[in-house]
Design a protein around this motif. Structure first.
Motif, PDB file in Angstrom:
ATOM      1  N   GLU A  12       0.839  -1.215   0.000  1.00 37.91           N
ATOM      2  CA  GLU A  12       0.000   0.000   0.000  1.00 37.91           C
ATOM      3  C   GLU A  12       0.870   1.261   0.000  1.00 37.91           C
ATOM      4  OE1 GLU A  12      -3.150   0.469  -0.409  1.00 37.91           O
ATOM      5  OE2 GLU A  12      -3.114   2.640  -0.061  1.00 37.91           O
ATOM      6  N   SER A  13       1.879   1.243   0.859  1.00 41.36           N
ATOM      7  CA  SER A  13       2.738   2.450   0.935  1.00 41.36           C
ATOM      8  C   SER A  13       3.617   2.551  -0.314  1.00 41.36           C
ATOM      9  CB  SER A  13       3.593   2.415   2.204  1.00 41.36           C
ATOM     10  OG  SER A  13       4.303   1.197   2.306  1.00 41.36           O
ATOM     11  N   LEU A  14       3.982   1.401  -0.884  1.00 39.62           N
ATOM     12  CA  LEU A  14       4.741   1.418  -2.146  1.00 39.62           C
ATOM     13  C   LEU A  14       3.877   2.034  -3.244  1.00 39.62           C
ATOM     14  CD1 LEU A  14       6.716  -1.646  -3.548  1.00 39.62           C
ATOM     15  CD2 LEU A  14       5.289  -0.238  -5.011  1.00 39.62           C
ATOM     16  N   ALA A  15       2.622   1.593  -3.324  1.00 39.79           N
ATOM     17  CA  ALA A  15       1.703   2.112  -4.356  1.00 39.79           C
ATOM     18  C   ALA A  15       1.505   3.611  -4.194  1.00 39.79           C
ATOM     19  CB  ALA A  15       0.366   1.376  -4.269  1.00 39.79           C
ATOM     20  N   ARG A  16       1.412   4.067  -2.937  1.00 35.18           N
ATOM     21  CA  ARG A  16       1.210   5.499  -2.682  1.00 35.18           C
ATOM     22  C   ARG A  16       2.415   6.304  -3.159  1.00 35.18           C
ATOM     23  NH1 ARG A  16      -2.471   8.039  -0.302  1.00 35.18           N
ATOM     24  NH2 ARG A  16      -3.435   6.115   0.491  1.00 35.18           N
ATOM     25  N   ALA A  17       3.597   5.798  -2.904  1.00 32.85           N
ATOM     26  CA  ALA A  17       4.811   6.500  -3.353  1.00 32.85           C
ATOM     27  C   ALA A  17       4.872   6.551  -4.873  1.00 32.85           C
ATOM     28  CB  ALA A  17       6.043   5.802  -2.805  1.00 32.85           C
ATOM     29  N   ALA A  18       4.476   5.472  -5.513  1.00 33.74           N
ATOM     30  CA  ALA A  18       4.468   5.448  -6.990  1.00 33.74           C
ATOM     31  C   ALA A  18       3.433   6.435  -7.517  1.00 33.74           C
ATOM     32  CB  ALA A  18       4.151   4.037  -7.485  1.00 33.74           C
ATOM     33  N   ALA A  19       2.290   6.518  -6.851  1.00 33.17           N
ATOM     34  CA  ALA A  19       1.249   7.464  -7.274  1.00 33.17           C
ATOM     35  C   ALA A  19       1.751   8.897  -7.143  1.00 33.17           C
ATOM     36  CB  ALA A  19      -0.018   7.267  -6.441  1.00 33.17           C
ATOM     37  N   GLU A  20       2.470   9.169  -6.065  1.00 29.60           N
ATOM     38  CA  GLU A  20       3.049  10.517  -5.871  1.00 29.60           C
ATOM     39  C   GLU A  20       4.051  10.827  -6.980  1.00 29.60           C
ATOM     40  OE1 GLU A  20       0.765  12.099  -3.105  1.00 29.60           O
ATOM     41  OE2 GLU A  20       2.504  13.128  -3.967  1.00 29.60           O
ATOM     42  N   SER A  21       4.835   9.836  -7.359  1.00 33.29           N
ATOM     43  CA  SER A  21       5.839  10.047  -8.411  1.00 33.29           C
ATOM     44  C   SER A  21       5.154  10.330  -9.748  1.00 33.29           C
ATOM     45  CB  SER A  21       6.726   8.799  -8.513  1.00 33.29           C
ATOM     46  OG  SER A  21       7.745   9.016  -9.463  1.00 33.29           O
ATOM     47  N   ILE A  22       4.059   9.644 -10.000  1.00 30.02           N
ATOM     48  CA  ILE A  22       3.304   9.866 -11.247  1.00 30.02           C
ATOM     49  C   ILE A  22       2.657  11.246 -11.231  1.00 30.02           C
ATOM     50  CG2 ILE A  22       1.278   9.085 -12.567  1.00 30.02           C
ATOM     51  CD1 ILE A  22       2.066   6.184 -11.631  1.00 30.02           C
ATOM     52  N   ALA A  23       2.144  11.635 -10.055  1.00 34.14           N
ATOM     53  CA  ALA A  23       1.539  12.978  -9.938  1.00 34.14           C
ATOM     54  C   ALA A  23       2.605  14.048 -10.166  1.00 34.14           C
ATOM     55  CB  ALA A  23       0.886  13.141  -8.571  1.00 34.14           C
ATOM     56  N   ALA A  24       3.807  13.798  -9.664  1.00 29.43           N
ATOM     57  CA  ALA A  24       4.900  14.767  -9.871  1.00 29.43           C
ATOM     58  C   ALA A  24       5.259  14.850 -11.354  1.00 29.43           C
ATOM     59  CB  ALA A  24       6.125  14.332  -9.068  1.00 29.43           C
ATOM     60  N   ALA A  25       5.292  13.715 -12.020  1.00 35.29           N
ATOM     61  CA  ALA A  25       5.604  13.713 -13.467  1.00 35.29           C
ATOM     62  C   ALA A  25       4.507  14.447 -14.231  1.00 35.29           C
ATOM     63  CB  ALA A  25       5.718  12.277 -13.965  1.00 35.29           C
ATOM     64  N   ALA A  26       3.270  14.264 -13.805  1.00 30.44           N
ATOM     65  CA  ALA A  26       2.139  14.940 -14.476  1.00 30.44           C
ATOM     66  C   ALA A  26       2.269  16.450 -14.327  1.00 30.44           C
ATOM     67  CB  ALA A  26       0.819  14.461 -13.884  1.00 30.44           C
ATOM     68  N   GLY A  27       2.779  16.862 -13.161  1.00 31.03           N
ATOM     69  CA  GLY A  27       2.947  18.292 -12.913  1.00 31.03           C
ATOM     70  C   GLY A  27       3.950  18.932 -13.860  1.00 31.03           C
ATOM     71  N   ALA A  28       4.826  18.096 -14.409  1.00 31.32           N
ATOM     72  CA  ALA A  28       5.876  18.629 -15.302  1.00 31.32           C
ATOM     73  C   ALA A  28       5.398  18.698 -16.756  1.00 31.32           C
ATOM     74  CB  ALA A  28       7.115  17.731 -15.218  1.00 31.32           C
ATOM     75  N   VAL A  29       4.216  18.149 -17.026  1.00 31.33           N
ATOM     76  CA  VAL A  29       3.710  18.149 -18.407  1.00 31.33           C
ATOM     77  C   VAL A  29       3.090  19.532 -18.695  1.00 31.33           C
ATOM     78  CG1 VAL A  29       2.008  17.123 -19.987  1.00 31.33           C
ATOM     79  CG2 VAL A  29       3.287  15.655 -18.405  1.00 31.33           C
ATOM     80  N   PRO A  30       3.450  20.176 -19.809  1.00 32.40           N
ATOM     81  CA  PRO A  30       2.898  21.498 -20.139  1.00 32.40           C
ATOM     82  C   PRO A  30       1.368  21.487 -20.146  1.00 32.40           C
ATOM     83  CG  PRO A  30       4.615  20.873 -21.709  1.00 32.40           C
ATOM     84  CD  PRO A  30       4.367  19.675 -20.850  1.00 32.40           C
ATOM     85  N   ALA A  31       0.774  22.618 -19.795  1.00 29.78           N
ATOM     86  CA  ALA A  31      -0.698  22.708 -19.633  1.00 29.78           C
ATOM     87  C   ALA A  31      -1.430  22.248 -20.887  1.00 29.78           C
ATOM     88  CB  ALA A  31      -1.088  24.139 -19.289  1.00 29.78           C
TER      89      ALA A  31
END
Ligand code: 6PG
Length: 240
Positions: A12-31
């Motif tokens: 569960e905590s591994l999945a949460r960390a991966a989700a955070e990493s994906i959210a961070a990558a999404a934040g880097a995608v131009p609008a």
């Protein structure tokens, strides 16, 4: 082994960390841009996919995200063994992802080789390049050290010209369609999701004997151009 190693108490905590990493990558995608994510199959990622479709529903611009697969079993898309079906049920349907954003490996074509060639063409058209550059690549590792459907000792490990090939798995379903190293290694952010004590012997060897592991295990051979993170649970990683 190269890359960052992150150890988590449980899946569960591994999945949460991966989700955070994906959210961070999404934040880097131009609008006005789109994000591409290559999904892994097997069982481990299901917890992550459910989390992304639930708690992270609003955290990521899903309508601007395109979904691909790193590999697929040569089964119908409605088979319980299909990586596409698992992702559809846990992630894509719950998020209402438009069909145009979903790029499954076409196991409905007449034969695996035709499917591999068709998928390679789909990747080339989407990425406008010989090989894809995924924003995020999710991978698992089998207890024999395989990743995607690149198994130890097979000829596809040295494939540098084709991006998608047919391989044979030692476990059923035997026939697989997989991306090759050149198609996997351009990814901007690669995350291995590895859990369970069955993975511990290989993980231990990869930490303790990196050179020998790199010669034997496809998961250890991967050398991505972008960030590489190994997300492991306590069962897969023996701290002692
Ligand atoms: C597949 C996957 C495969 C998987 C590993 C680990 O099609 O099965 O792509 O590479 O990631 O076998 O599977 P588990 O997560 O189920 O242990």
């Amino acid at each position: 082994m190269s890359g960052d190693r992150k150890i988590f108490p449980d899946l569960e905590s591994l999945a949460r960390a991966a989700a955070e990493s994906i959210a961070a990558a999404a934040g880097a995608v131009p609008a006005n841009g789109t994000m591409s994510i290559a999904l892994s199959g097997g069982d481990t990622p299901a917890a992550l996919y459910r989390l992304l479709a639930g708690e992270y529903r609003e955290r990521i611009p899903w309508q601007r995200t395109h979904f691909f697969w790193g590999d697929e079993r040569w089964v119908p898309h409605d088979s319980p063994k299909s990586n596409y079906r698992m992702a559809r049920e846990t992630l894509l349907d719950p998020l209402g992802i438009p069909a145009a954003n979903i790029h499954p490996i076409p196991t409905d074509l007449p034969d695996p080789e035709t499917a591999a060639l068709a998928y390679e063409e789909e990747l080339r058209l989407h990425f406008k390049a010989p090989f894809p550059t995924f924003d995020i690549l999710l991978l698992g590792m089998g207890d024999d050290g395989h990743t995607a459907s690149l198994f130890p000792g097979i000829a596809a490990l040295s494939e540098r010209r084709r991006g998608v090939v047919v391989t044979q798995s030692p476990v059923e379903p035997a026939t697989r369609i997989t991306l090759t190293f050149p198609a996997l290694e351009r990814s901007r952010r690669t995350i291995f999701l590895i859990a369970g004590e069955k993975k511990r012997p290989i993980i231990s060897m990869m930490f303790e004997q990196p050179e020998e592991s790199r010669a034997r295990f496809p998961a250890a051979m991967l050398s991505p151009a972008g960030e590489l993170t190994w997300m492991l649970d306590r069962e897969a990683y023996d701290a002692e």
